[in-house]
Design a protein around this motif. Structure first.
Motif, mmCIF file in Angstrom:
data_model
loop_
_atom_site.group_PDB
_atom_site.id
_atom_site.type_symbol
_atom_site.label_atom_id
_atom_site.label_comp_id
_atom_site.label_asym_id
_atom_site.label_seq_id
_atom_site.Cartn_x
_atom_site.Cartn_y
_atom_site.Cartn_z
ATOM 1 N N TYR A 31 0.848 -1.192 0.000
ATOM 2 C CA TYR A 31 0.000 0.000 0.000
ATOM 3 C C TYR A 31 0.883 1.242 0.000
ATOM 4 O O TYR A 31 1.983 1.232 0.563
ATOM 5 N N LYS A 32 0.404 2.323 -0.598
ATOM 6 C CA LYS A 32 1.249 3.516 -0.711
ATOM 7 C C LYS A 32 1.598 4.110 0.650
ATOM 8 O O LYS A 32 2.593 4.803 0.783
ATOM 9 N N ASP A 33 0.781 3.847 1.677
ATOM 10 C CA ASP A 33 1.072 4.337 3.021
ATOM 11 C C ASP A 33 2.137 3.505 3.731
ATOM 12 O O ASP A 33 2.668 3.914 4.759
ATOM 13 N N VAL A 34 2.443 2.337 3.201
ATOM 14 C CA VAL A 34 3.459 1.459 3.795
ATOM 15 C C VAL A 34 4.768 1.676 3.048
ATOM 16 O O VAL A 34 4.888 1.331 1.879
ATOM 17 N N ARG A 35 5.723 2.260 3.748
ATOM 18 C CA ARG A 35 7.020 2.515 3.119
ATOM 19 C C ARG A 35 7.910 1.292 3.172
ATOM 20 O O ARG A 35 8.693 1.042 2.277
ATOM 21 N N GLY A 36 7.802 0.525 4.271
ATOM 22 C CA GLY A 36 8.616 -0.672 4.395
ATOM 23 C C GLY A 36 8.386 -1.348 5.724
ATOM 24 O O GLY A 36 7.732 -0.811 6.609
ATOM 25 N N TYR A 44 17.307 -14.897 9.478
ATOM 26 C CA TYR A 44 17.490 -13.942 8.393
ATOM 27 C C TYR A 44 16.480 -12.803 8.514
ATOM 28 O O TYR A 44 15.329 -13.016 8.851
ATOM 29 N N TYR A 45 16.961 -11.599 8.216
ATOM 30 C CA TYR A 45 16.087 -10.428 8.168
ATOM 31 C C TYR A 45 15.767 -10.119 6.713
ATOM 32 O O TYR A 45 16.656 -10.117 5.856
ATOM 33 N N PHE A 46 14.507 -9.856 6.443
ATOM 34 C CA PHE A 46 14.066 -9.452 5.122
ATOM 35 C C PHE A 46 13.477 -8.052 5.248
ATOM 36 O O PHE A 46 12.494 -7.853 5.962
ATOM 37 N N ILE A 47 14.102 -7.102 4.566
ATOM 38 C CA ILE A 47 13.645 -5.716 4.596
ATOM 39 C C ILE A 47 12.845 -5.479 3.325
ATOM 40 O O ILE A 47 13.394 -5.500 2.224
ATOM 41 N N TYR A 48 11.543 -5.283 3.492
ATOM 42 C CA TYR A 48 10.667 -5.021 2.359
ATOM 43 C C TYR A 48 10.519 -3.514 2.189
ATOM 44 O O TYR A 48 10.175 -2.810 3.134
ATOM 45 N N ASN A 52 7.518 1.873 -5.144
ATOM 46 C CA ASN A 52 6.843 3.004 -5.772
ATOM 47 C C ASN A 52 7.273 4.355 -5.206
ATOM 48 O O ASN A 52 6.777 5.389 -5.640
ATOM 49 N N MET A 53 8.189 4.356 -4.252
ATOM 50 C CA MET A 53 8.644 5.606 -3.639
ATOM 51 C C MET A 53 9.834 6.177 -4.404
ATOM 52 O O MET A 53 10.471 5.491 -5.199
ATOM 53 N N SER A 54 10.149 7.426 -4.100
ATOM 54 C CA SER A 54 11.316 8.060 -4.706
ATOM 55 C C SER A 54 12.596 7.427 -4.150
ATOM 56 O O SER A 54 12.587 6.746 -3.119
ATOM 57 N N TYR A 55 13.681 7.684 -4.827
ATOM 58 C CA TYR A 55 14.993 7.160 -4.422
ATOM 59 C C TYR A 55 15.314 7.545 -2.983
ATOM 60 O O TYR A 55 15.744 6.715 -2.189
ATOM 61 N N TYR A 56 15.094 8.806 -2.631
ATOM 62 C CA TYR A 56 15.450 9.287 -1.294
ATOM 63 C C TYR A 56 14.546 8.714 -0.213
ATOM 64 O O TYR A 56 15.003 8.415 0.888
ATOM 65 N N LYS A 57 13.257 8.537 -0.515
ATOM 66 C CA LYS A 57 12.373 7.902 0.466
ATOM 67 C C LYS A 57 12.765 6.446 0.686
ATOM 68 O O LYS A 57 12.688 5.928 1.800
ATOM 69 N N LYS A 58 13.193 5.780 -0.369
ATOM 70 C CA LYS A 58 13.660 4.389 -0.233
ATOM 71 C C LYS A 58 14.880 4.333 0.678
ATOM 72 O O LYS A 58 14.955 3.494 1.575
#
Length: 103
Positions: A31-36, A44-48, A52-58
């Motif tokens: 969802y667009k409100d979920v950044r990660g 193991y850690y999985f970072i989702y 759809n976000m900009s480079y800097y928001k990622k």
């Protein structure tokens, strides 16, 4: 190794991911409100990350999620340390009882 070292340029993102046993997965279905978010499975850690976000928001979201992993690791280390202290106290208590001579 920690986020501070990453921010100072002393290590790469891949170095930190390897240290934490983590992988970044970019997903477009979030969802667009979920950044990660971070998921932990069998060591193991999985970072989702929302692709759809900009480079800097990622980048900001990756740092945020890494902070969760770092905090979790500190809590685990403190827990292990406290368990070690408790075990030592119990062993001392057992050894004290063994030295007592009860007739």
């Amino acid at each position: 190794m920690n986020i501070k070292n990453l921010m100072l340029g002393n290590i790469t993102l891949q170095d930190l991911l390897n240290y934490y046993n983590a992988t970044i997965i970019y997903e477009s279905w979030l969802y667009k409100d979920v950044r990660g978010f971070v998921d932990y499975y069998k060591g193991y850690y999985f970072i989702y990350i929302n692709s759809n976000m900009s480079y800097y928001k990622k980048k900001k979201t990756i740092l945020h999620e890494l902070a969760h992993i770092e905090q979790t690791n500190h809590v685990r280390l403190i827990t292990i340390y406290l368990l070690f202290i408790l075990m030592n106290m119990k062993m001392k208590q057992i050894n004290t009882y063994k030295k007592l001579k009860i007739y």
